[in-house]
Design a protein around this motif. Sequence first.
Motif, PDB file in Angstrom:
ATOM      1  N   THR A 162      30.502  73.365  51.077  1.00 20.38           N
ATOM      2  CA  THR A 162      31.285  72.882  49.943  1.00 20.38           C
ATOM      3  C   THR A 162      32.291  73.933  49.485  1.00 20.38           C
ATOM      4  N   GLU A 220      34.891  74.559  45.792  1.00 15.31           N
ATOM      5  CA  GLU A 220      35.364  74.074  44.503  1.00 15.31           C
ATOM      6  C   GLU A 220      36.882  74.116  44.494  1.00 15.31           C
ATOM      7  N   ARG A 263      36.445  70.614  40.827  1.00 13.57           N
ATOM      8  CA  ARG A 263      35.639  69.581  41.477  1.00 13.57           C
ATOM      9  C   ARG A 263      35.014  70.142  42.759  1.00 13.57           C
ATOM     10  N   PHE A 316      34.053  69.752  46.473  1.00  9.66           N
ATOM     11  CA  PHE A 316      34.377  69.015  47.691  1.00  9.66           C
ATOM     12  C   PHE A 316      33.377  69.407  48.776  1.00  9.66           C
ATOM     13  N   ASP A 326      31.519  65.996  44.236  1.00 10.60           N
ATOM     14  CA  ASP A 326      32.431  65.049  43.576  1.00 10.60           C
ATOM     15  C   ASP A 326      33.270  64.294  44.595  1.00 10.60           C
ATOM     16  N   VAL A 327      33.610  64.979  45.695  1.00 12.35           N
ATOM     17  CA  VAL A 327      34.431  64.383  46.745  1.00 12.35           C
ATOM     18  C   VAL A 327      33.768  64.690  48.090  1.00 12.35           C
ATOM     19  N   PRO A 344      29.447  60.131  44.920  1.00 13.31           N
ATOM     20  CA  PRO A 344      30.623  60.943  44.607  1.00 13.31           C
ATOM     21  C   PRO A 344      31.756  60.049  44.111  1.00 13.31           C
ATOM     22  N   LYS A 345      32.713  60.650  43.457  1.00 15.82           N
ATOM     23  CA  LYS A 345      33.847  59.854  42.977  1.00 15.82           C
ATOM     24  C   LYS A 345      34.638  59.292  44.154  1.00 15.82           C
ATOM     25  N   TRP A 390      44.192  64.595  39.452  1.00 13.32           N
ATOM     26  CA  TRP A 390      43.361  64.470  38.257  1.00 13.32           C
ATOM     27  C   TRP A 390      43.804  65.508  37.218  1.00 13.32           C
TER      28      TRP A 390
END
Length: 253
Positions: free
Chosen positions: A134, A136, A140, A142, A175-176, A213-214, A253
């Motif tokens: 991951t 950030e 967010r 990712f 989040d993604v 996740p979004k 965003w």
Amino acid sequence: MRVHVVSDVHGAAEALASAGDGADALVCLGDLLLFLDYADHSRGIFPELFGKDNADRMVDLRTARRFDDARALDQELWAGLDRPALIEKAVRKQYAELFAAFPTPTYATYGNVDVPTLWPEYARPGTTVLDGATAEIGGRVFGFVGGGLPTAMRTPYEVDEEAYAAKVAALGKVDVLCSHIPPAVPELCYDTSARRFERGSEALLEAVRSVQPKYALFGHVHQPLVRRTRIGRTECVNVGHFNHTHAPWALQW
């Protein structure tokens, strides 16, 4: 915050150089290399070595799902040649051009036609390579999962289902969710031009359902039946065949 996302670059170095224009970061979901362009059979490593006529033959066989015949043609053409050396030379040439085109910062993972062992030689400062890890970006989280699952095409970076699922599980809550291949949703996996289902991942689908996740972002399927769908609160988006569109998908965003 604005992030541009591309996938399936397939040799489009010139377009890649401007893909990050106006964005705070670029995300690349793999398939940098171009072995054979199914839309223009004169482009790619295969026709450079064996000519367009043989590329026409290979595309016809693969499109007809005559994979045994395609492998026989492949063996015939490579007979007497140093296949590893010739392919590595061509791959290195493309990677030198493509990695030089990445803006700073870029976050990238591998596609199924990529050669991960060579990436450390070409990834410059400002390019972060992630696979089962991951990052950030703008507050967010990712998560990145590279490569594809085993297919009859036997592309360079195919991972067995257990190993692929382990990479997905290692991400945890994100989040993604970023991957090269899509979750195993039929309408996201069907290629309307190739007229076949590409392999999607059940592990990715389970992660979407459980983590929610979004966004779940991916490529791989060049002409999908459906480019986006929603699963619970997750927007699943095919970010596009960048080699064809030359246009990144924007997340803001």
